[in-house]
Motif scaffolding. Sequence first.
Motif, PDB file in Angstrom:
ATOM      1  N   GLU A   6       0.837  -1.200   0.000  1.00 29.54           N
ATOM      2  CA  GLU A   6       0.000   0.000   0.000  1.00 29.54           C
ATOM      3  C   GLU A   6       0.872   1.250   0.000  1.00 29.54           C
ATOM      4  N   SER A   7       0.291   2.320  -0.508  1.00 30.85           N
ATOM      5  CA  SER A   7       0.933   3.623  -0.461  1.00 30.85           C
ATOM      6  C   SER A   7      -0.131   4.695  -0.545  1.00 30.85           C
ATOM      7  N   GLY A   8       0.262   5.932  -0.239  1.00 31.55           N
ATOM      8  CA  GLY A   8      -0.642   7.051  -0.402  1.00 31.55           C
ATOM      9  C   GLY A   8      -1.216   7.622   0.880  1.00 31.55           C
ATOM     10  N   GLY A   9      -0.913   7.005   2.002  1.00 34.34           N
ATOM     11  CA  GLY A   9      -1.421   7.543   3.258  1.00 34.34           C
ATOM     12  C   GLY A   9      -0.729   8.840   3.628  1.00 34.34           C
ATOM     13  N   GLY A  10      -1.229   9.474   4.668  1.00 36.36           N
ATOM     14  CA  GLY A  10      -0.619  10.719   5.119  1.00 36.36           C
ATOM     15  C   GLY A  10      -1.524  11.481   6.051  1.00 36.36           C
ATOM     16  N   LEU A  11      -1.150  12.740   6.281  1.00 25.25           N
ATOM     17  CA  LEU A  11      -1.902  13.633   7.151  1.00 25.25           C
ATOM     18  C   LEU A  11      -2.667  14.628   6.301  1.00 25.25           C
ATOM     19  N   VAL A  12      -3.950  14.760   6.575  1.00 25.72           N
ATOM     20  CA  VAL A  12      -4.788  15.675   5.800  1.00 25.72           C
ATOM     21  C   VAL A  12      -5.791  16.336   6.737  1.00 25.72           C
ATOM     22  N   GLN A  13      -6.211  17.531   6.397  1.00 22.35           N
ATOM     23  CA  GLN A  13      -7.233  18.205   7.196  1.00 22.35           C
ATOM     24  C   GLN A  13      -8.618  17.667   6.857  1.00 22.35           C
ATOM     25  N   LYS A  88     -12.969  12.734   7.252  1.00 22.99           N
ATOM     26  CA  LYS A  88     -13.375  13.157   8.587  1.00 22.99           C
ATOM     27  C   LYS A  88     -12.368  12.613   9.611  1.00 22.99           C
ATOM     28  N   PRO A  89     -12.284  13.261  10.767  1.00 20.43           N
ATOM     29  CA  PRO A  89     -11.376  12.732  11.794  1.00 20.43           C
ATOM     30  C   PRO A  89     -11.637  11.270  12.127  1.00 20.43           C
ATOM     31  N   VAL A 117      -3.440   6.749   7.733  1.00 19.83           N
ATOM     32  CA  VAL A 117      -4.207   7.921   7.322  1.00 19.83           C
ATOM     33  C   VAL A 117      -4.607   8.668   8.587  1.00 19.83           C
ATOM     34  N   THR A 118      -4.234   9.933   8.658  1.00 18.95           N
ATOM     35  CA  THR A 118      -4.567  10.769   9.803  1.00 18.95           C
ATOM     36  C   THR A 118      -5.310  12.004   9.318  1.00 18.95           C
ATOM     37  N   VAL A 119      -6.506  12.211   9.857  1.00 18.71           N
ATOM     38  CA  VAL A 119      -7.332  13.357   9.472  1.00 18.71           C
ATOM     39  C   VAL A 119      -7.449  14.279  10.674  1.00 18.71           C
ATOM     40  N   SER A 120      -6.958  15.493  10.519  1.00 19.69           N
ATOM     41  CA  SER A 120      -7.018  16.462  11.616  1.00 19.69           C
ATOM     42  C   SER A 120      -8.269  17.318  11.507  1.00 19.69           C
TER      43      SER A 120
END
Length: 121
Positions: A6-13, A88-89, A117-120
């Motif tokens: 897998e790839s493409g995860g990250g931090l997003v608002q 969404k968070p 995947v982290t949603v702030s």
Amino acid sequence: QVQLVESGGGLVQAGGSLRLSCAASGIIFGIEINAMGWYRQAPGKQRELVATITRSGSTDYADSVKGRFTMSRDIPKNTVYLQMNNLKPGDTAVYYCNAQFSHWGRPRDSWGQGTQVTVSS
């Protein structure tokens, strides 16, 4: 054995978008992929099914992501994708790719290593 990366995860608002990819390899003669899926696991929670795509291309989604997430595939690239919009968070989790396949008729499955995947808010 089928290997998944897998790839493409990250931090997003919150309200943002991410696109996850899952590349499959090791699909040798005798192996047939029956379905692939995306699962997620948040801290302290059980792993849950997010989306699936069958060999025929039919997709299905968890109620919590319907209308926001779209699963697709690129057969020549042996890759599936998860387009995630309006995040969404509560979508924060490690996302895992899964392949349900048969090896000379014997059912097997394989998992990727996961992508965060982290949603702030």
